[in-house]
Design a protein around this motif. Structure first.
Motif, PDB file in Angstrom:
ATOM      1  N   SER A   1      39.511  38.446  48.182  1.00  0.00           N
ATOM      2  CA  SER A   1      38.536  38.627  49.203  1.00  0.00           C
ATOM      3  C   SER A   1      39.245  37.583  50.146  1.00  0.00           C
ATOM      4  O   SER A   1      39.257  38.007  51.341  1.00  0.00           O
ATOM      5  CB  SER A   1      37.226  38.613  48.969  1.00  0.00           C
ATOM      6  OG  SER A   1      36.653  39.364  47.927  1.00  0.00           O
TER       7      SER A   1
ATOM      8  N   TYR B   1      49.669  41.894  47.517  1.00  0.00           N
ATOM      9  CA  TYR B   1      48.899  41.111  48.224  1.00  0.00           C
ATOM     10  C   TYR B   1      47.879  40.197  47.432  1.00  0.00           C
ATOM     11  O   TYR B   1      48.223  39.024  47.428  1.00  0.00           O
ATOM     12  CB  TYR B   1      47.674  41.884  49.011  1.00  0.00           C
ATOM     13  CG  TYR B   1      48.309  42.613  50.237  1.00  0.00           C
ATOM     14  CD1 TYR B   1      49.868  42.662  50.649  1.00  0.00           C
ATOM     15  CD2 TYR B   1      47.385  43.198  51.367  1.00  0.00           C
ATOM     16  CE1 TYR B   1      49.971  43.162  51.610  1.00  0.00           C
ATOM     17  CE2 TYR B   1      48.022  43.922  52.475  1.00  0.00           C
ATOM     18  CZ  TYR B   1      49.372  44.004  52.509  1.00  0.00           C
ATOM     19  OH  TYR B   1      49.564  44.646  53.836  1.00  0.00           O
ATOM     20  N   SER B   2      47.127  40.993  46.543  1.00  0.00           N
ATOM     21  CA  SER B   2      46.209  39.910  45.961  1.00  0.00           C
ATOM     22  C   SER B   2      47.037  39.073  44.700  1.00  0.00           C
ATOM     23  O   SER B   2      47.984  39.404  44.188  1.00  0.00           O
ATOM     24  CB  SER B   2      45.221  40.899  45.025  1.00  0.00           C
ATOM     25  OG  SER B   2      44.592  41.873  45.840  1.00  0.00           O
TER      26      SER B   2
ATOM     27  N   TRP C   1      46.759  42.930  40.117  1.00  0.00           N
ATOM     28  CA  TRP C   1      45.989  44.317  40.682  1.00  0.00           C
ATOM     29  C   TRP C   1      47.295  45.107  41.357  1.00  0.00           C
ATOM     30  O   TRP C   1      46.976  45.963  42.221  1.00  0.00           O
ATOM     31  CB  TRP C   1      44.976  44.152  41.415  1.00  0.00           C
ATOM     32  CG  TRP C   1      44.062  43.132  40.960  1.00  0.00           C
ATOM     33  CD1 TRP C   1      43.344  42.218  41.484  1.00  0.00           C
ATOM     34  CD2 TRP C   1      43.242  43.160  39.742  1.00  0.00           C
ATOM     35  NE1 TRP C   1      42.598  41.305  40.874  1.00  0.00           N
ATOM     36  CE2 TRP C   1      42.535  42.036  39.473  1.00  0.00           C
ATOM     37  CE3 TRP C   1      43.550  43.918  38.381  1.00  0.00           C
ATOM     38  CZ2 TRP C   1      41.596  41.618  38.369  1.00  0.00           C
ATOM     39  CZ3 TRP C   1      42.754  43.570  37.439  1.00  0.00           C
ATOM     40  CH2 TRP C   1      41.880  42.672  37.319  1.00  0.00           C
TER      41      TRP C   1
ATOM     42  N   GLN D   1      51.907  47.346  46.462  1.00  0.00           N
ATOM     43  CA  GLN D   1      51.609  46.152  47.632  1.00  0.00           C
ATOM     44  C   GLN D   1      51.267  45.109  46.607  1.00  0.00           C
ATOM     45  O   GLN D   1      50.337  45.200  45.971  1.00  0.00           O
ATOM     46  CB  GLN D   1      50.477  47.059  48.178  1.00  0.00           C
ATOM     47  CG  GLN D   1      49.744  46.005  48.877  1.00  0.00           C
ATOM     48  CD  GLN D   1      48.291  46.473  49.591  1.00  0.00           C
ATOM     49  OE1 GLN D   1      47.366  46.792  48.661  1.00  0.00           O
ATOM     50  NE2 GLN D   1      48.002  46.827  50.850  1.00  0.00           N
TER      51      GLN D   1
ATOM     52  N   SER E   1      48.794  48.101  41.972  1.00  0.00           N
ATOM     53  CA  SER E   1      48.728  49.322  41.494  1.00  0.00           C
ATOM     54  C   SER E   1      50.289  49.951  41.634  1.00  0.00           C
ATOM     55  O   SER E   1      50.796  49.794  42.656  1.00  0.00           O
ATOM     56  CB  SER E   1      48.027  50.305  42.470  1.00  0.00           C
ATOM     57  OG  SER E   1      46.753  49.646  42.693  1.00  0.00           O
TER      58      SER E   1
ATOM     59  N   THR F   1      36.093  44.632  49.371  1.00  0.00           N
ATOM     60  CA  THR F   1      34.966  44.901  48.567  1.00  0.00           C
ATOM     61  C   THR F   1      34.117  45.240  49.743  1.00  0.00           C
ATOM     62  O   THR F   1      34.279  45.178  50.845  1.00  0.00           O
ATOM     63  CB  THR F   1      34.257  43.678  47.911  1.00  0.00           C
ATOM     64  OG1 THR F   1      34.249  42.908  48.982  1.00  0.00           O
ATOM     65  CG2 THR F   1      35.561  43.052  46.693  1.00  0.00           C
TER      66      THR F   1
ATOM     67  N   GLU G   1      31.269  44.069  50.081  1.00  0.00           N
ATOM     68  CA  GLU G   1      30.658  42.804  50.816  1.00  0.00           C
ATOM     69  C   GLU G   1      31.404  42.352  52.010  1.00  0.00           C
ATOM     70  O   GLU G   1      31.192  42.046  53.056  1.00  0.00           O
ATOM     71  CB  GLU G   1      30.662  41.695  49.876  1.00  0.00           C
ATOM     72  CG  GLU G   1      29.307  41.866  48.751  1.00  0.00           C
ATOM     73  CD  GLU G   1      29.769  42.884  47.572  1.00  0.00           C
ATOM     74  OE1 GLU G   1      31.115  43.132  47.560  1.00  0.00           O
ATOM     75  OE2 GLU G   1      28.959  43.203  46.982  1.00  0.00           O
TER      76      GLU G   1
HETATM   77  C1  LIG Z   1      41.548  50.229  42.163  1.00  0.00           C
HETATM   78  C2  LIG Z   1      42.002  49.240  42.922  1.00  0.00           C
HETATM   79  C3  LIG Z   1      43.519  48.886  43.236  1.00  0.00           C
HETATM   80  C4  LIG Z   1      44.075  47.556  43.869  1.00  0.00           C
HETATM   81  N1  LIG Z   1      45.294  47.844  44.146  1.00  0.00           N
HETATM   82  C5  LIG Z   1      45.894  46.698  44.693  1.00  0.00           C
HETATM   83  C6  LIG Z   1      47.301  46.846  44.875  1.00  0.00           C
HETATM   84  O1  LIG Z   1      48.081  47.558  44.921  1.00  0.00           O
HETATM   85  N2  LIG Z   1      47.858  45.550  45.426  1.00  0.00           N
HETATM   86  C7  LIG Z   1      46.900  44.435  45.753  1.00  0.00           C
HETATM   87  O2  LIG Z   1      47.510  43.306  46.426  1.00  0.00           O
HETATM   88  N3  LIG Z   1      45.624  44.288  45.375  1.00  0.00           N
HETATM   89  C8  LIG Z   1      44.934  45.467  44.873  1.00  0.00           C
HETATM   90  N4  LIG Z   1      43.484  45.425  44.382  1.00  0.00           N
HETATM   91  C9  LIG Z   1      43.175  44.084  44.538  1.00  0.00           C
HETATM   92  C10 LIG Z   1      41.646  44.067  45.326  1.00  0.00           C
HETATM   93  O3  LIG Z   1      42.307  44.108  46.625  1.00  0.00           O
HETATM   94  C11 LIG Z   1      40.942  43.066  45.243  1.00  0.00           C
HETATM   95  O4  LIG Z   1      40.516  43.210  43.848  1.00  0.00           O
HETATM   96  C12 LIG Z   1      39.930  43.018  46.016  1.00  0.00           C
HETATM   97  O5  LIG Z   1      40.308  42.455  47.459  1.00  0.00           O
HETATM   98  C13 LIG Z   1      38.844  41.830  45.839  1.00  0.00           C
HETATM   99  O6  LIG Z   1      39.501  40.445  45.320  1.00  0.00           O
HETATM  100  P1  LIG Z   1      38.771  39.972  43.963  1.00  0.00           P
HETATM  101  O7  LIG Z   1      39.110  40.909  42.956  1.00  0.00           O
HETATM  102  O8  LIG Z   1      39.720  38.928  43.810  1.00  0.00           O
HETATM  103  O9  LIG Z   1      37.532  39.549  44.031  1.00  0.00           O
HETATM  104  P2  LIG Z   1      36.742  38.359  44.661  1.00  0.00           P
HETATM  105  O10 LIG Z   1      37.581  38.004  45.927  1.00  0.00           O
HETATM  106  O11 LIG Z   1      36.886  37.023  43.631  1.00  0.00           O
HETATM  107  O12 LIG Z   1      35.407  38.734  44.912  1.00  0.00           O
HETATM  108  C14 LIG Z   1      34.373  38.626  43.775  1.00  0.00           C
HETATM  109  C15 LIG Z   1      32.998  38.788  44.414  1.00  0.00           C
HETATM  110  O13 LIG Z   1      32.694  38.116  45.358  1.00  0.00           O
HETATM  111  C16 LIG Z   1      32.490  38.668  46.451  1.00  0.00           C
HETATM  112  N5  LIG Z   1      32.844  37.934  47.946  1.00  0.00           N
HETATM  113  C17 LIG Z   1      34.045  37.354  47.893  1.00  0.00           C
HETATM  114  N6  LIG Z   1      33.907  36.570  49.048  1.00  0.00           N
HETATM  115  C18 LIG Z   1      32.812  37.192  50.017  1.00  0.00           C
HETATM  116  C19 LIG Z   1      32.263  36.837  51.055  1.00  0.00           C
HETATM  117  N7  LIG Z   1      33.147  36.159  51.871  1.00  0.00           N
HETATM  118  N8  LIG Z   1      31.270  37.217  51.378  1.00  0.00           N
HETATM  119  C20 LIG Z   1      30.379  38.108  50.454  1.00  0.00           C
HETATM  120  N9  LIG Z   1      30.822  38.409  49.302  1.00  0.00           N
HETATM  121  C21 LIG Z   1      32.126  37.810  48.912  1.00  0.00           C
HETATM  122  C22 LIG Z   1      33.207  40.114  46.463  1.00  0.00           C
HETATM  123  O14 LIG Z   1      32.765  40.981  47.264  1.00  0.00           O
HETATM  124  C23 LIG Z   1      33.098  40.171  44.966  1.00  0.00           C
HETATM  125  O15 LIG Z   1      31.774  40.990  44.729  1.00  0.00           O
HETATM  126  C24 LIG Z   1      43.355  46.577  43.754  1.00  0.00           C
HETATM  127  C25 LIG Z   1      41.812  46.622  43.331  1.00  0.00           C
HETATM  128  C26 LIG Z   1      41.514  47.722  42.917  1.00  0.00           C
HETATM  129  C27 LIG Z   1      39.989  47.822  42.161  1.00  0.00           C
END
Ligand SMILES: Cc1cc2nc3c(=O)[nH]c(=O)nc-3n(C[C@H](O)[C@H](O)[C@H](O)COP(=O)(O)OP(=O)(O)OC[C@H]3O[C@@H](n4cnc5c(N)ncnc54)[C@H](O)[C@@H]3O)c2cc1C
Length: 389
Positions: free
Chosen positions: A131, A124-125, A155, A122, A157, A371, A373
């Protein structure tokens, strides 16, 4: 309201248990790398042959026409036994194609997923968009019969093993962010795609950065309408968050911890290896939480089986199940004392380091698929009707 299984569901659960016991070695799950990947693919092939990989899909696409409840029973029993289920293709991309793909796309991709011939990852990120996924910057530009993709995902996977990736791109940078996104299926072998592994703190090579440099994709590989890809992705995320596996992952660790807590120490003093009122409270609390999480997961499956679309209900189940996994691991590692911090292979490690592993591995559970949140935001706005912002 009826809280019981019918005879068919009971016997199906027994069938799944026997199948797993015969075909999957539980210990395999804890080993890493290529060997595990190959074992997972081989087992998924056996599931496909048994008609269980995509059991709730329509028969014309290689599915078994089973109910969501049966699929949930299958996922629950598999996760209890730490056995694989369908993966990205069967659990996310496939259901989205059934809803949003055209007939040609369904005929081409769904049977291959159902027969375990191809695997998906996938995309997406991005480094600046997690987020706030709709802010993604990877560009796809129309060029003749193709789109040309440039940008970076992170990320991703399982990208190192996947045959195809389903990927979100920006096709209209002038439109409001949710309305300029298109959704593509791209073969991983296409020239211009490269990946760089990211190792997790558990030492597992699960993630990757995925780079797209002038990657040509046929326009026919777009799912749904141009610039409407956001709405397809929202549905795949609902599928991703709706699984019973979040709760079920906590169960085998909890059960082994409970068994361990009942043992006497090896010095023959008659004392338990884990003792004390606080530890008993912890074990009781986790048992209650597992039961709550189980019912939350069942509600989602019940809604799906009645043609209702779970949305904030999936978020509740995902949030509670993943935070339960972390509490379970945290309580467990504290109960084991200093030895709980040792990794598998250490001389004095209790429970073969399983709690140490779970403590590290479950950190990511409340981040993946959105997440905690973000789940709370969804519950607050879509579930409780509170205003955004
Ligand atoms: C095990 C694992 C597998 C994954 N697999 C994939 C994959 O296969 N493909 C893919 O595309 N992605 C994947 N991801 C990525 C995952 O979708 C993102 O890590 C996740 O959506 C969070 O984005 P970020 O890491 O950029 O954190 P950020 O969006 O930068 O968030 C940082 C912090 O800010 C908080 N925050 C952000 N916005 C808000 C808000 N509006 N309100 C309150 N708090 C907020 C968050 O909760 C978090 O604590 C994976 C992640 C993990 C951990």
């Amino acid at each position: 309201m009826e809280f019981s299984w019918n005879d068919h569901q009971k016997s199906f659960r027994e069938q799944v248990r026997s199948f797993i016991a015969e075909h999957w070695n539980e210990g395999v799950r804890r080993r890493e790398g290529l060997q595990l990947h190959e074992q997972v693919r081989a087992y998924q092939q056996e599931l496909a042959d048994a008609g269980w990989l995509t059991m709730s899909w329509p028969k014309e696409y290689g599915g078994g026409g089973a109910s969501y409840i049966e699929q949930m029973i299958f996922a629950e029993e598999s996760t209890f036994a730490q056995a694989p289920t369908g993966g990205q293709g069967a659990d996310r991309l496939g259901p989205a194609l059934i809803l949003f793909g055209n007939e040609e796309q369904r005929q081409e991709h769904l049977p291959k997923i159902a027969h375990a011939e191809i695997s998906w990852c996938q995309g997406y990120s991005e480094p600046g968009s997690g987020s706030d996924l709709a802010s993604l910057q990877t560009r796809a530009v129309h060029d003749g019969d193709d789109f040309v993709i440039n940008g970076q995902k992170i990320w991703t996977s399982g990208a190192q093993h996947a045959d195809w990736i389903h990927v979100l791109t920006r096709t209209d940078p002038t439109a409001p962010k949710h309305r300029g996104i298109s959704y593509f299926m791209v073969e991983m072998g296409t020239p211009g795609i490269s990946i760089r592994p990211i190792t997790q703190m558990t030492d597992e090579p699960g993630f990757n950065e995925t780079f797209f440099e002038d990657v040509r994709v046929p326009a026919a590989n777009m799912i749904g309408e141009e610039n409407r890809g956001w709405y397809v992705s929202a549905t795949t995320l609902d599928f991703e968050r709706s699984g019973i596996n979040r709760m079920a992952e906590a169960v085998p660790i909890y059960e082994r911890l409970l068994e361990y807590a009942k043992r006497s120490d090896s010095a023959g003093t008659g004392r338990r290896v884990i003792d004390g009122a606080i530890n008993r409270q912890h074990l009781a609390d986790t048992m209650i939480e597992i039961n709550v999480a189980r019912l939350l997961g069942y509600r989602v499956s019940w809604m799906q089986s009645n043609d209702l679309v779970p949305n904030h209900e999936s978020s509740i189940s995902k949030l509670f199940g993943t935070e339960l996994q972390q509490r379970n691991a945290r309580r467990g590692i504290n109960m084991l004392g200093l030895g709980g911090q040792l990794r598998s292979g250490s001389r004095h490690v209790p429970m073969d380091g399983e709690l140490c592993y779970a403590y590290m591995a479950t950190v990511s559970r409340t981040i993946a698929a959105g997440t905690s949140e973000i789940q709370r935001n969804i519950i607050a706005t879509r579930g409780l009707g509170l205003p955004r912002g």
